[in-house]
Scaffold this motif. Structure first.
Motif, PDB file in Angstrom:
ATOM      1  N   LYS A 133       3.818  -1.982 -10.986  1.00 20.94           N
ATOM      2  CA  LYS A 133       2.688  -1.192 -11.197  1.00 20.94           C
ATOM      3  C   LYS A 133       2.089  -0.714  -9.669  1.00 20.94           C
ATOM      4  O   LYS A 133       1.658   0.548  -9.638  1.00 20.94           O
ATOM      5  N   GLU A 134       2.448  -1.388  -8.865  1.00 21.04           N
ATOM      6  CA  GLU A 134       1.927  -0.905  -7.273  1.00 21.04           C
ATOM      7  C   GLU A 134       2.554   0.033  -7.067  1.00 21.04           C
ATOM      8  O   GLU A 134       2.232   1.056  -6.285  1.00 21.04           O
ATOM      9  N   MET A 135       3.871   0.151  -7.258  1.00 23.57           N
ATOM     10  CA  MET A 135       4.892   1.394  -6.939  1.00 23.57           C
ATOM     11  C   MET A 135       4.695   2.399  -7.715  1.00 23.57           C
ATOM     12  O   MET A 135       4.839   3.508  -7.020  1.00 23.57           O
ATOM     13  N   LYS A 136       4.238   2.193  -8.808  1.00 35.21           N
ATOM     14  CA  LYS A 136       3.973   3.522  -9.479  1.00 35.21           C
ATOM     15  C   LYS A 136       2.499   4.156  -8.834  1.00 35.21           C
ATOM     16  O   LYS A 136       2.388   5.459  -9.210  1.00 35.21           O
ATOM     17  N   LEU A 137       1.895   3.350  -8.465  1.00 34.95           N
ATOM     18  CA  LEU A 137       0.463   3.902  -7.701  1.00 34.95           C
ATOM     19  C   LEU A 137       0.862   4.740  -6.357  1.00 34.95           C
ATOM     20  O   LEU A 137       0.436   5.665  -6.296  1.00 34.95           O
ATOM     21  N   ILE A 138       1.649   3.814  -5.799  1.00 30.60           N
ATOM     22  CA  ILE A 138       2.312   4.478  -4.578  1.00 30.60           C
ATOM     23  C   ILE A 138       2.838   5.880  -4.631  1.00 30.60           C
ATOM     24  O   ILE A 138       2.475   6.911  -4.312  1.00 30.60           O
ATOM     25  N   GLN A 139       3.789   6.195  -5.861  1.00 32.31           N
ATOM     26  CA  GLN A 139       4.554   7.489  -6.226  1.00 32.31           C
ATOM     27  C   GLN A 139       3.105   8.084  -6.774  1.00 32.31           C
ATOM     28  O   GLN A 139       3.359   9.525  -6.393  1.00 32.31           O
ATOM     29  N   ALA A 140       2.153   7.822  -7.409  1.00 29.98           N
ATOM     30  CA  ALA A 140       1.403   8.569  -7.842  1.00 29.98           C
ATOM     31  C   ALA A 140       0.484   9.449  -6.877  1.00 29.98           C
ATOM     32  O   ALA A 140       0.081  10.364  -7.070  1.00 29.98           O
TER      33      ALA A 140
END
Length: 412
Positions: A133-140
């Motif tokens: 989830k944190e990685m998806k936030l980074i990407q977002a």
């Protein structure tokens, strides 16, 4: 003994933390920094005896102090954050994200982008669900910065037209930013959550390149998917999109009705009321009256001339036609105990007259119909208007006197 040493260490650590907390609460940042330094040093000395795992606490406290300390510099903040990244693998991505936020708050957009790109390439063992989830936030957030770059390129292109080689390179750069932004923004908004900013940016990209169907689908999903938390803004964005693209009145009214049910005080309620009043269907005109009455229940609308004008126009039409007086009566029944003091006091009449003649006129129309010719608000405003020889106030006085029996039927 070893046991006593551990107990003493635990006690001194707790005392030190309470001192740090006290200093932060009193905004004594220098004192807080000194205690934190002592706290970290004591942990380092005791590291061989027992691993305490306090990295998150140090990171949180240290960040707070560095953000407020008068002698703190960006160089120190960056150095501290880099140290924090190496302290705990589990919170590496979280620290990276917060670091990027801090850089953005200080206008360092390129540095923030670089930080997010490095974080995105980070790998350590098997990725947990939280890290995913944190990685998806980074990407977002990287997608958000790609959108920002795209927006800047778009502005350059629109300002200088599409002539020449230089503009072609701008267009190419713009397309590159679009592709990168679209991929990451599209991914984050698939996850149930509140993603207002990401949705708005993604829809802006789609609209610019003419993909209105995809944009509509995204907004419908965001507003109506039951897996997502209830979010009034999702319905606002959908309504604004439908309005922008001249979608059918039926779909716009349907979307606005849902928004009305969730946020009856939203500014779009004036547009909603106007649309409903133009309808030939009695049911929709009835809803229009309910919508405008409900909006005016809120303090933020008390001095909204447009809203009072909408209500004045509709109640006048009903009174003149003498049809549907029961609509007014139904709305007034639940308000007659508190609207007079809330909207129609003599104090408000005086203030409205002094500050905004148009507002006082529209309110006086409503007050005269709902409360009759002896209403304090109506009496004061109509008297002032006639004294100032303003024709519409004389006409208003005659209208209310003529239709005073209507007031008796509504209030009965």
């Amino acid at each position: 003994s070893s046991h006593e040493h551990k107990l003493n260490f635990k006690k001194s650590k707790e005392v030190c933390l309470s001192y740090i907390q006290d200093a932060i609460l009193q905004k004594q940042w220098k004192r807080a920094a000194e205690f934190l330094t002592f706290y970290v040093e004591s942990l380092e000395k005791d590291f061989s005896t027992q691993y305490m795992g306090p990295s998150e606490m140090i990171w949180r406290i240290g960040t707070e102090i560095l953000c407020h300390h008068s002698h703190s510099s960006m160089k120190e903040f960056n150095s501290f954050t880099e140290q924090m990244k190496t302290l705990g693998v589990k919170r590496y991505l979280k620290v990276c994200l917060e670091h990027a936020f801090h850089l953005l708050c200080n206008g360092l957009i390129d540095e923030a982008y670089q930080n997010l790109s490095l974080a995105e390439s980070w790998r350590f063992g098997e990725q947990t669900a939280i890290q995913d989830k944190e990685m998806k936030l980074i990407q977002a957030y990287r997608g958000l910065l790609d959108y920002y770059s795209w927006s800047k390129q778009k502005t350059i292109l629109l300002e200088h037209g599409q002539d020449g080689f230089e503009d072609l390179s701008v267009e190419q750069e713009m397309h590159s930013c679009f592709r990168k932004a679209a991929v990451n923004l599209k991914e984050i908004i698939k996850i149930p959550g509140v993603w207002d900013l990401f949705v708005k940016c993604y829809v802006d990209l789609l609209e610019f390149y003419g993909d209105h169907n995809e944009a509509r689908q995204v907004l419908n999903e965001y507003a109506y998917n039951s897996k997502f938390p209830a979010n009034p803004n999702a319905h606002v964005y959908l309504c604004q999109f439908l309005k922008r693209h001249g979608e059918s009145k039926k779909s716009l009214i349907s979307a606005l009705k849902i928004l009305h049910d969730i946020v009856p005080s939203h500014e779009l309620m004036i547009d909603f009321n106007t649309m409903l009043q133009k309808s030939k269907k009695r049911k929709k005109r009835r809803l229009g009256l309910e919508v405008i009455f409900a909006a005016l229940d809120y303090a933020g609308w008390k001095e909204n001339v447009k809203a009072w004008s909408c209500l004045a126009r509709q109640v006048k039409q009903i009174v003149i036609s003498e049809k549907h007086l029961d609509w007014i009566k139904q709305e007034w029944n639940s308000r007659k105990d508190w609207w007079p003091a809330f909207h129609f006091s003599r104090y408000l009449a005086k203030r409205n007259w002094q500050e905004n003649e148009s507002l006082s006129y529209e309110k006086a129309v409503v007050a005269g119909i709902l409360l009759g010719k002896d209403c304090k608000y109506f009496k004061y405003v109509s008297h002032q208007g006639c004294k100032a020889q303003v024709k519409r106030f004389r006409t208003l006085k005659k209208f209310v006197n003529k239709h005073n029996p209507v007031y008796l039927r509504i209030s009965g």
